[in-house]
Write a protein that holds these residues in place. Structure first.
Motif, PDB file in Angstrom:
ATOM      1  N   THR B 293       0.799  -1.228   0.000  1.00 58.52           N
ATOM      2  CA  THR B 293       0.000   0.000   0.000  1.00 58.52           C
ATOM      3  C   THR B 293       0.831   1.277   0.000  1.00 58.52           C
ATOM      4  N   TYR B 294       2.102   1.182  -0.315  1.00 57.50           N
ATOM      5  CA  TYR B 294       2.938   2.389  -0.343  1.00 57.50           C
ATOM      6  C   TYR B 294       2.563   3.287  -1.534  1.00 57.50           C
ATOM      7  N   LYS B 295       2.852   4.594  -1.389  1.00 56.85           N
ATOM      8  CA  LYS B 295       2.470   5.566  -2.429  1.00 56.85           C
ATOM      9  C   LYS B 295       3.528   6.643  -2.584  1.00 56.85           C
ATOM     10  N   ASP B 296       3.599   7.247  -3.787  1.00 59.50           N
ATOM     11  CA  ASP B 296       4.381   8.475  -3.954  1.00 59.50           C
ATOM     12  C   ASP B 296       3.749   9.335  -5.041  1.00 59.50           C
ATOM     13  N   ASP B 297       4.348  10.522  -5.300  1.00 55.33           N
ATOM     14  CA  ASP B 297       3.765  11.444  -6.279  1.00 55.33           C
ATOM     15  C   ASP B 297       4.161  11.103  -7.707  1.00 55.33           C
ATOM     16  N   LEU B 298       5.288  10.379  -7.867  1.00 53.07           N
ATOM     17  CA  LEU B 298       5.792  10.151  -9.217  1.00 53.07           C
ATOM     18  C   LEU B 298       5.046   9.001  -9.901  1.00 53.07           C
ATOM     19  N   PHE B 299       5.037   7.846  -9.260  1.00 51.22           N
ATOM     20  CA  PHE B 299       4.432   6.668  -9.873  1.00 51.22           C
ATOM     21  C   PHE B 299       3.006   6.422  -9.365  1.00 51.22           C
ATOM     22  N   GLY B 300       2.650   6.998  -8.233  1.00 55.94           N
ATOM     23  CA  GLY B 300       1.386   6.659  -7.605  1.00 55.94           C
ATOM     24  C   GLY B 300       1.611   5.520  -6.628  1.00 55.94           C
ATOM     25  N   SER B 301       0.729   4.521  -6.655  1.00 59.39           N
ATOM     26  CA  SER B 301       0.843   3.425  -5.705  1.00 59.39           C
ATOM     27  C   SER B 301       1.793   2.356  -6.234  1.00 59.39           C
ATOM     28  N   SER B 302       2.082   1.373  -5.380  1.00 57.54           N
ATOM     29  CA  SER B 302       2.887   0.232  -5.799  1.00 57.54           C
ATOM     30  C   SER B 302       2.263  -0.436  -7.021  1.00 57.54           C
ATOM     31  N   GLY B 303       0.938  -0.534  -6.997  1.00 57.06           N
ATOM     32  CA  GLY B 303       0.222  -1.160  -8.099  1.00 57.06           C
ATOM     33  C   GLY B 303       0.376  -0.385  -9.401  1.00 57.06           C
ATOM     34  N   ASP B 304       0.339   0.969  -9.294  1.00 56.91           N
ATOM     35  CA  ASP B 304       0.510   1.798 -10.492  1.00 56.91           C
ATOM     36  C   ASP B 304       1.891   1.594 -11.095  1.00 56.91           C
ATOM     37  N   TYR B 305       2.878   1.494 -10.208  1.00 51.62           N
ATOM     38  CA  TYR B 305       4.243   1.259 -10.687  1.00 51.62           C
ATOM     39  C   TYR B 305       4.289  -0.054 -11.454  1.00 51.62           C
ATOM     40  N   ALA B 306       3.683  -1.070 -10.852  1.00 47.75           N
ATOM     41  CA  ALA B 306       3.706  -2.386 -11.483  1.00 47.75           C
ATOM     42  C   ALA B 306       3.061  -2.337 -12.858  1.00 47.75           C
ATOM     43  N   LYS B 307       1.980  -1.564 -12.973  1.00 51.62           N
ATOM     44  CA  LYS B 307       1.284  -1.468 -14.246  1.00 51.62           C
ATOM     45  C   LYS B 307       2.174  -0.823 -15.306  1.00 51.62           C
ATOM     46  N   LYS B 308       2.840   0.280 -14.904  1.00 49.65           N
ATOM     47  CA  LYS B 308       3.723   0.973 -15.854  1.00 49.65           C
ATOM     48  C   LYS B 308       4.849   0.056 -16.314  1.00 49.65           C
ATOM     49  N   PHE B 309       5.417  -0.671 -15.353  1.00 50.67           N
ATOM     50  CA  PHE B 309       6.534  -1.556 -15.676  1.00 50.67           C
ATOM     51  C   PHE B 309       6.065  -2.647 -16.642  1.00 50.67           C
ATOM     52  N   THR B 353      17.888  12.115   3.723  1.00 49.73           N
ATOM     53  CA  THR B 353      16.696  11.657   2.986  1.00 49.73           C
ATOM     54  C   THR B 353      15.620  11.114   3.923  1.00 49.73           C
ATOM     55  N   ASP B 354      14.378  11.510   3.662  1.00 51.63           N
ATOM     56  CA  ASP B 354      13.237  10.877   4.330  1.00 51.63           C
ATOM     57  C   ASP B 354      12.100  10.916   3.328  1.00 51.63           C
ATOM     58  N   LEU B 355      12.106   9.936   2.425  1.00 54.53           N
ATOM     59  CA  LEU B 355      11.295  10.026   1.219  1.00 54.53           C
ATOM     60  C   LEU B 355      10.264   8.897   1.147  1.00 54.53           C
ATOM     61  N   PRO B 356       8.981   9.264   1.015  1.00 58.20           N
ATOM     62  CA  PRO B 356       8.003   8.201   0.773  1.00 58.20           C
ATOM     63  C   PRO B 356       8.032   7.818  -0.706  1.00 58.20           C
ATOM     64  N   THR B 357       8.132   6.532  -1.005  1.00 57.22           N
ATOM     65  CA  THR B 357       8.076   6.092  -2.403  1.00 57.22           C
ATOM     66  C   THR B 357       7.094   4.935  -2.509  1.00 57.22           C
ATOM     67  N   PHE B 358       6.782   4.586  -3.740  1.00 57.43           N
ATOM     68  CA  PHE B 358       5.897   3.437  -3.987  1.00 57.43           C
ATOM     69  C   PHE B 358       6.518   2.156  -3.432  1.00 57.43           C
ATOM     70  N   TYR B 359       7.829   2.215  -3.187  1.00 61.77           N
ATOM     71  CA  TYR B 359       8.574   1.044  -2.753  1.00 61.77           C
ATOM     72  C   TYR B 359       8.631   0.966  -1.231  1.00 61.77           C
ATOM     73  N   GLY B 360       8.209   2.049  -0.584  1.00 59.71           N
ATOM     74  CA  GLY B 360       8.272   2.113   0.873  1.00 59.71           C
ATOM     75  C   GLY B 360       9.016   3.365   1.285  1.00 59.71           C
ATOM     76  N   GLN B 361       8.962   3.639   2.580  1.00 56.85           N
ATOM     77  CA  GLN B 361       9.658   4.822   3.081  1.00 56.85           C
ATOM     78  C   GLN B 361      11.170   4.608   2.957  1.00 56.85           C
ATOM     79  N   ILE B 362      11.894   5.697   2.634  1.00 57.31           N
ATOM     80  CA  ILE B 362      13.350   5.567   2.560  1.00 57.31           C
ATOM     81  C   ILE B 362      14.012   6.596   3.454  1.00 57.31           C
ATOM     82  N   LYS B 363      14.788   6.073   4.405  1.00 62.04           N
ATOM     83  CA  LYS B 363      15.471   6.917   5.379  1.00 62.04           C
ATOM     84  C   LYS B 363      16.720   6.151   5.777  1.00 62.04           C
ATOM     85  N   PHE B 364      17.892   6.814   5.664  1.00 59.63           N
ATOM     86  CA  PHE B 364      19.135   6.102   5.891  1.00 59.63           C
ATOM     87  C   PHE B 364      19.672   6.310   7.302  1.00 59.63           C
TER      88      PHE B 364
END
Lengths: 300, 405
Positions: B293-309, B353-364
């Motif tokens: 259920t992760y989301k971001d502004d570029l690809f949308g949801s995880s599902g949207d990313y999968a569709k584009k790919f 970095t503290d970035l929400p992505t379709f892949y999950g939150q990213i923070k190092f």
């Protein structure tokens, strides 16, 4: 390790399971080794690309089944394709090195093996491929021993192929020419045998044998472009143990290696299965050397 | 052949980038990458590259990366590292010294990343990598490497937890559960093993088989015979795609009955496509799944990313592609926050970095690993991958024990 040995002793059916599965794959090893011995004996060439021919056959089967052919039908097709390739390779490369130093031929066939690997990788990708032959599993002794039918089919096919091969070498004109050339190429030439053609047929025949084995490997195990080397090493090992031109020896060594490998894998762990093959090779070589040196002493 | 078609397609996409008008070059930020396009990592190397390409395309289509008040296009300069670590290190140096690249994307596999890490450290060039999960990458005090993925010791630890949660269904106490391990002898798989061993110890489980698999693997009958003999409750296999394919094929053929079967690389080995029903009820470690259920502004949801790919490459994205896309997004984000594409400021921006992505939150964390995203586990149910762990993100409960087939 000791635990594993005690399992084998406590449950002989497991040992039997390992031995049966080992013998079945051992037959494949034996056939490729026989091909290698053929080329080695007739042409004095150690074909390092042996394993790659096997994998190539596997990929042919993969490609043809993807195109819609029934898997078992692809075996002769794969053999035919690798036969043609072996024939072409002979005239392109092997014919130039056949009378040269052994080292040259090892290098040349090693080169061929790399080319085949990379070509397979480029065309099919580095992915693991399998072909489903659509066969099931046979159970013996109340399910304690499970043997997949494709392995049994492979074993039977290998036996048939070996038989045909032996008859071919014994009976047919070409077979006789091949054996004559192996014994003495010069004398064969004097007697009117076109040795260059014999070489071409031998090399192509070996490739076809490997191709057929490769089909079976794809159906019974898995293939990827870089899995050829273990097959080359096993063939080499079997030929070294059995000696050239010793078919019963090759069969015994092949089957024995298959079974021994499986048991070694069980006792030592799968990661040492190939290491075991290498160690065995070293032991065999040392033992042979020791026997030879003893013989020399008698002669003194 | 589908793969060939997509390869030609991706080559065409590449060519289109390469022949972009020269005027554009000044407004382009070049990322360098050495990935495996030949050799044993070819499959995963390609997933990596496609992940990078898809994100670059999406970012460029959305107007590029904003630096100050100017927009820059992204472009990736690729080399083929031939799946050889020494070659990878060489190419990293070539990208930095000869091609003047200031930002690097990672290669595929921990081994390759380990070879390139010292080079990027030496030249102080930040590398965002998406496919080096080995624990040993994060213990060197490296300051310039950042990883979007969860590290390898977390990969299958969740399988042990799952077994413990379902202990009653196996008719046992958690500490009576017996574990069988078959791991390839490479840095990645051995890390996974270490994580599993830690967790097994935590629950007091007993490890009854601990086999290693060779690199040249296409037969693991010896190990599986041992599994049949000792009847462990859970079998865990990790040996990249060939390990997964070999295991699924032979477990089915030899009719090995094991209540819980867990492995890595199910999707890159395409076990559902290749083996159909034989793959059912296998638990698979995954960094990510399209159903999350992760989301971001570029690809949308995880599902949207999968569709584009899927539209672009013709197959469902494996997590290797998703985490690679995320790496490009991390770079774009850091560059625009840094207001520069130079190594030093981007590095500092990356660290924050503290970035929400379709892949999950990213923070190092300070070692560069992503601490915000947990590992997931899915199970093959009727040929479909369903997320079953972590429990709070699960689509369906796990089916334990595997029904006998």
């Amino acid at each position: 390790m000791l635990d594993n040995i005690s399992i084998l002793i406590a449950a002989p059916t497991i040992t039997l399971d390992l031995v049966i599965n080992g013998l079945l794959i051992g037959a494949l090893f034996a056939l490729t080794a026989y091909g290698m011995a053929l080329v080695w004996g007739v042409m004095r060439i150690i074909n390092v690309a042996q394993g790659e021919f096997v994998i190539l056959g596997g990929y042919m089967t993969y490609a043809l089944t993807t195109a819609g052919l029934p898997p078992l039908l692809t075996i002769p097709c794969a053999a035919a394709i690798t036969f043609a390739l072996g024939y072409v390779l002979h005239y392109a490369v092997i014919t130039r090195i056949v009378d040269r130093d052994l080292f040259v031929s090892v290098l040349a066939t090693f080169g061929i093996s790399i080319v085949i690997q990379q070509l397979l990788n480029t065309v099919f990708g580095g992915d693991v491929r399998v072909v489903d032959a659509g066969l099931g599993t046979q159970f013996f002794m109340g399910g304690l021993i499970a043997v997949s039918e494709i392995k049994i089919a492979a074993f039977l096919l290998v036996c048939v192929l070996a038989l045909v091969l032996v008859l071919f070498l014994k009976r047919s004109r070409l077979g006789q020419a091949i054996r004559a050339t192996a014994q003495n190429p010069r004398a064969a030439r004097v007697l009117g045998i076109d040795t260059n053609r014999v070489y071409a047929m031998t090399f192509a025949l070996n490739a076809a044998i490997c191709g057929a084995c490769g089909s079976l490997v794809a159906m019974a195990y898995t293939i990827h472009p870089y899995i050829g080397l273990p097959y080359t090493i096993r063939s080499f090992m079997i030929v070294v143990v059995a000696g050239l031109g010793n078919l019963p020896g090759v069969v015994a060594a092949g089957l024995g290696l298959g079974a021994a490998e499986n048991i070694a894998g069980f006792v030592l762990g799968t990661q040492f299965q190939l290491a075991f093959v290498f160690s065995l090779l070293v032991v065999v070589l040392v033992w042979r050397n020791w026997r030879l040196s003893r013989k020399r002493q008698y002669l003194k | 052949m589908n793969t060939i078609k997509t390869r030609i397609l991706s080559a065409a996409v590449l060519a289109a980038f390469a022949y972009a008008p020269g005027a554009l070059a000044a407004d382009t930020i070049i990322l360098g990458a050495a990935v495996s396009l030949t050799g044993k990592y070819t499959t995963d190397g390609e997933h990596t590259k496609r992940g990078y390409d898809l994100a670059v395309e999406a970012i460029n289509n959305a107007g590029g990366v904003k630096v100050g008040d100017k927009n820059y296009m992204l472009e990736v300069k690729y080399y083929d590292d031939e799946s050889t670590p020494a070659r990878g290190a060489e190419l990293a140096e070539r990208l930095i010294r000869q091609d003047g690249v200031k930002l690097l994307l990672g290669p595929y596999s921990s081994g390759m990343t380990k070879a390139m890490g010292p080079v990027t450290e030496k030249f102080e060039v930040p590398m965002v990598q998406a496919n080096g999960a080995s624990r040993s990458l994060f213990t060197n005090g490296w300051k310039y490497m950042f990883a979007t993925l969860s590290t390898s010791e977390q990969y299958l630890a969740s399988a042990i937890a799952l077994a413990a949660e379902n202990a009653d269904k196996l008719g046992k106490d958690a500490k009576e559960i017996t574990v069988a391990l078959a791991f390839e002898n490479d840095p990645f798989s051995q890390d996974v093993r270490a994580g599993v061993l830690d967790d097994a110890k935590k629950f007091g489980m007993k490890v009854v088989i601990d086999d290693q698999l060779p690199r040249e693997l296409n037969d693991m009958a010896a190990t599986l015979t041992k599994v049949k003999a000792l009847k462990p409750d859970i079998l865990i296999v990790s040996g990249h795609a060939k390990g997964a394919a070999t295991a699924v094929r032979q477990i089915d053929e030899m009719k090995v009955q094991v209540p819980i079967l867990a492995m890595t690389h199910c999707d890159s080995a395409d076990i559902t496509g290749k083996f159909g029903d034989a793959a059912n009820y296998t638990l698979c470690a995954t960094q990510w799944a399209p159903t999350m259920t992760y989301k971001d502004d570029l690809f949308g949801s995880s599902g949207d990313y999968a569709k584009k790919f899927q539209e672009k490459f013709g197959y469902e994205p494996p997590y290797q592609a998703a985490e690679s896309s995320a790496a490009v997004m991390v770079f774009a984000d850091a560059i625009s926050r840094a207001g520069s594409a130079d190594a030093k400021p981007v590095r500092d921006a990356l660290a924050a970095t503290d970035l929400p992505t379709f892949y999950g939150q990213i923070k190092f964390d300070e070692t560069g690993k992503n601490i915000a995203k947990p590992m997931a586990l899915y199970q093959v149910i009727d040929g479909q991958f369903k997320v079953v762990a972590p429990t709070n993100a699960a689509e369906v409960p796990a089916i334990v024990p595997r029904p006998s087939m």
